[in-house]
Design a protein around this motif. Structure first.
Motif, short mmCIF file in Angstrom:
data_model
loop_
_atom_site.label_atom_id
_atom_site.label_comp_id
_atom_site.label_asym_id
_atom_site.label_seq_id
_atom_site.Cartn_x
_atom_site.Cartn_y
_atom_site.Cartn_z
N GLY A 91 36.10 23.52 49.13
CA GLY A 91 36.99 24.21 48.19
C GLY A 91 36.51 25.61 47.91
O GLY A 91 37.29 26.57 47.92
N GLU A 92 35.21 25.75 47.67
CA GLU A 92 34.64 27.07 47.41
C GLU A 92 34.86 27.99 48.61
O GLU A 92 35.27 29.14 48.45
N THR A 93 34.60 27.49 49.80
CA THR A 93 34.79 28.29 51.01
C THR A 93 36.25 28.73 51.14
O THR A 93 36.54 29.89 51.47
N THR A 94 37.17 27.82 50.85
CA THR A 94 38.59 28.14 50.95
C THR A 94 38.97 29.24 49.97
O THR A 94 39.67 30.20 50.33
N VAL A 95 38.50 29.14 48.72
CA VAL A 95 38.83 30.16 47.72
C VAL A 95 38.21 31.49 48.10
O VAL A 95 38.86 32.54 48.01
N ARG A 96 36.97 31.49 48.55
CA ARG A 96 36.30 32.74 48.94
C ARG A 96 37.05 33.40 50.11
O ARG A 96 37.21 34.63 50.14
N GLN A 97 37.51 32.61 51.07
CA GLN A 97 38.27 33.17 52.19
C GLN A 97 39.59 33.76 51.70
O GLN A 97 40.00 34.83 52.14
N LEU A 98 40.26 33.06 50.78
CA LEU A 98 41.50 33.58 50.22
C LEU A 98 41.24 34.90 49.49
O LEU A 98 41.98 35.87 49.66
N GLU A 99 40.18 34.96 48.69
CA GLU A 99 39.87 36.17 47.95
C GLU A 99 39.58 37.35 48.88
O GLU A 99 39.85 38.50 48.53
N LYS A 100 39.06 37.08 50.07
CA LYS A 100 38.79 38.16 51.03
C LYS A 100 40.05 38.70 51.68
O LYS A 100 40.04 39.80 52.22
N ARG A 101 41.13 37.95 51.63
CA ARG A 101 42.37 38.39 52.29
C ARG A 101 43.56 38.45 51.32
O ARG A 101 44.70 38.24 51.71
N LEU A 102 43.26 38.79 50.08
CA LEU A 102 44.32 38.91 49.09
C LEU A 102 45.30 40.01 49.48
O LEU A 102 44.89 41.04 50.03
N PRO A 103 46.57 39.80 49.19
CA PRO A 103 47.55 40.86 49.48
C PRO A 103 47.20 42.14 48.72
O PRO A 103 46.67 42.09 47.61
N SER A 104 47.52 43.25 49.32
CA SER A 104 47.30 44.54 48.68
C SER A 104 48.01 44.56 47.34
O SER A 104 49.13 44.08 47.21
N GLY A 105 47.36 45.10 46.35
CA GLY A 105 47.95 45.19 45.02
C GLY A 105 47.66 44.01 44.12
O GLY A 105 48.06 44.01 42.95
N THR A 106 46.96 43.00 44.63
CA THR A 106 46.62 41.86 43.79
C THR A 106 45.63 42.30 42.74
O THR A 106 44.59 42.87 43.06
N GLN A 107 45.97 42.06 41.46
CA GLN A 107 45.12 42.47 40.36
C GLN A 107 44.46 41.30 39.64
O GLN A 107 43.50 41.47 38.91
N ARG A 108 45.06 40.11 39.84
CA ARG A 108 44.55 38.95 39.12
C ARG A 108 44.84 37.71 39.96
O ARG A 108 45.92 37.56 40.51
#
Length: 162
Positions: A91-108
């Motif tokens: 789960g942690e790995t999945t969230v970290r990967q998602l955080e690395k590829r957040l859409p441009s403009g994501t603020q929260r």
């Protein structure tokens, strides 16, 4: 995710019965899962994905929505890891990967913790998310703010319905 992945989600949900028990609900049946996948496929902001380990084995799923509830938000609706594969940092790995590829403009980035789930709370806090809004008994919201100066950060979560 495609409609033909619904049987895999069905398999995954049955491999995580404690999650549904925690919510006080039954595991969705195949027709309900298939319907939810269909709905997700018609919403360009919603993203459903299957999580596989390094050997290609199905271990979980991730369901999130961009620009929800506000533009600049990404809301994780469900991160589910099979019970026999929990506590392996998947789960942690999945969230970290998602955080690395957040859409441009994501603020929260927001994460909902459903029901009375102290383990879920600890998970999100360990990843740097902090309490945002109490909507119990149904859920609590946790958030991680990105790239906004402190004076520009909103103070409350504005919950909008889909």
């Amino acid at each position: 995710m495609a409609l033909h992945h619904a049987p895999l989600l069905n398999e995954l949900y049955h491999a995580a019965p404690d999650y549904f028990a925690l919510l006080g609900t039954r595991i969705p049946n195949f027709t309900e899962i298939q319907h939810d996948v269909e709905i997700a496929l018609h919403d360009p902001r919603r993203h459903l994905s299957l999580i596989h380990d390094a050997q290609g084995e199905l271990v979980g799923s991730l369901d999130y929505k961009t620009d929800y509830p506000q533009i600049g938000d990404l809301t994780i609706n469900l991160l589910l890891i099979r019970e026999d594969r929990q506590n392996q940092h998947l789960g942690e790995t999945t969230v970290r990967q998602l955080e690395k590829r957040l859409p441009s403009g994501t603020q929260r980035v927001l994460a909902s913790v459903l029901g009375n789930n102290p383990r879920g709370v600890r998970f999100w806090e360990r990843l740097g998310y902090s309490f945002e809004l109490d909507a119990r008994p149904v859920m609590s919201w946790y958030a991680k703010r990105l790239g906004l100066p402190t004076h520009q950060r909103p103070h409350k979560l504005d919950v909008a319905s889909d």
